[in-house]
Design a protein around this motif. Structure first.
Motif, short mmCIF file in Angstrom:
data_model
loop_
_atom_site.label_atom_id
_atom_site.label_comp_id
_atom_site.label_asym_id
_atom_site.label_seq_id
_atom_site.Cartn_x
_atom_site.Cartn_y
_atom_site.Cartn_z
N UNK A 195 34.08 25.06 22.99
CA UNK A 195 33.33 23.72 23.19
C UNK A 195 31.67 23.63 22.63
N UNK A 196 31.59 22.31 22.37
CA UNK A 196 30.09 22.21 21.89
C UNK A 196 29.43 21.29 22.86
N UNK A 197 28.17 21.70 23.23
CA UNK A 197 27.79 21.10 24.28
C UNK A 197 26.17 20.57 24.03
N UNK A 198 26.16 19.24 24.40
CA UNK A 198 24.47 18.76 24.18
C UNK A 198 23.49 19.51 25.02
N UNK A 199 22.67 20.06 24.21
CA UNK A 199 21.56 20.98 25.25
C UNK A 199 20.33 20.44 25.58
N UNK A 200 20.78 19.33 26.83
CA UNK A 200 20.00 18.69 27.71
C UNK A 200 20.59 19.01 28.96
N UNK A 201 19.37 19.34 30.02
CA UNK A 201 19.71 19.71 31.23
C UNK A 201 20.75 18.85 32.12
#
Length: 305
Positions: A195-201
């Motif tokens: 998985x590639x995940x956007x690094x925002x809360x």
């Protein structure tokens, strides 16, 4: 006291130091410094703490900044009484999440500038928290963010927050992925792949909820860079979440990335594109007209999806 002094205070707050504020205002460093020193002397309080790293507000300075915005808001309101909106001079600052730049924001800017060529625009791309902080502290006129219901609810407590568009969550996969032919993709199926995940809360929270319900996934990387996310997915190194607005992206149009609807039988989070502004800020004609252009561009963009 002079109007310019309040303008200088605001610009130093936006830029972080006197030199950058002076450059933006096209005046000398000494003019800004002397004007602020004169205001401090007249008020009998220090407004800024000056250092090599920049200028920060004192506690009393924060109050001066708030009142400076209120004064300049009223001045803007008065000026608008004597101008036709299309002839209105001035400026407009916008801070937006990357998704806006890759979809309809540039078209909105183009339409706006054709109608209001005299308006000087300042635009930057940023991540969620800095955009919220800049809008909240009057450092930008309009903030454009993406977030779920929780984000909208949170920012609405202390800002004016308007939902521009409710997006459809899509799973982005490579054309070579076994998932590319699926009609829908469930969270259990996603957890079988890196998985590639956007690094925002908010995005991390969405994945934490998925992991708590269906088990821990294999995270290849976290990133806020859209190009990194798209290239990782196109090269079949990972899969990740994007939105229906990505359907016009060149990698999707060319077929390198496939967008598959996401389906969670327990809960599919609602994500929105949200326009935010400081709650006690006067919304000028210029800002209202830009938001109007933005909404028109969104409608045009949606009709082509």
């Amino acid at each position: 006291m002079h109007i310019e002094q309040f303008e200088y205070v605001i610009e130093v707050a936006r830029r972080g130091n006197i030199s950058k504020a002076a450059d933006r205002l096209h005046v000398s460093h000494s003019a800004v410094s002397q004007a602020i020193s004169s205001l401090e002397a007249e008020l009998g309080i220090p407004i800024f703490i000056r250092s090599r790293s920049g200028s920060t507000f004192t506690d009393k300075g924060e109050a001066v900044l708030k009142l400076s915005y209120e004064i300049m808001n009223k001045i803007t309101e008065l000026k608008e009484l004597g101008h036709h909106s299309k002839e209105m001079p001035g400026s407009l600052s916008i801070s937006a999440s990357a998704i806006f730049f890759s979809t309809f924001l540039l078209e909105a800017i183009k339409s706006f500038k054709l109608e209001y060529p005299q308006i000087q625009m300042e635009i930057d791309s940023n991540t969620l928290v800095p955009i919220i902080e800049k809008a909240k502290s009057f450092q930008t006129d309009i903030g454009l963010i993406m977030g779920p219901d929780e984000t909208h609810k949170e920012v609405s407590r202390y800002m004016n927050a308007r939902i521009l568009y409710t997006i459809k969550l899509m799973v982005a996969v490579s054309k070579n992925s076994p998932l590319a032919k699926m009609d829908v993709i469930t969270p259990k199926e996603m957890l079988n792949y890196p998985l590639v995940i956007r690094n925002e809360r908010p995005n991390r929270k969405t994945w934490e909820d998925i992991f708590s319900r269906y088990g821990q996934g294999n995270i290849l990387c976290y990133t806020n860079n859209d190009e990194v996310m798209k290239n990782v997915i196109a090269n079949d190194l990972a899969i990740g979440f994007f939105t229906d607005l990505m359907k016009k992206d060149p990698l999707v149009v060319r077929g390198d990335i496939c967008l598959i609807p996401y389906f969670d039988p327990i809960e599919v989070p609602n994500y929105h594109l949200i326009c935010i502004q400081a709650k006690n800020k006067y919304s000028s004609i210029v800002e209202k007209e830009f938001i109007k252009c933005l909404l028109e561009s969104i409608e045009s963009y949606k009709s082509e999806l």
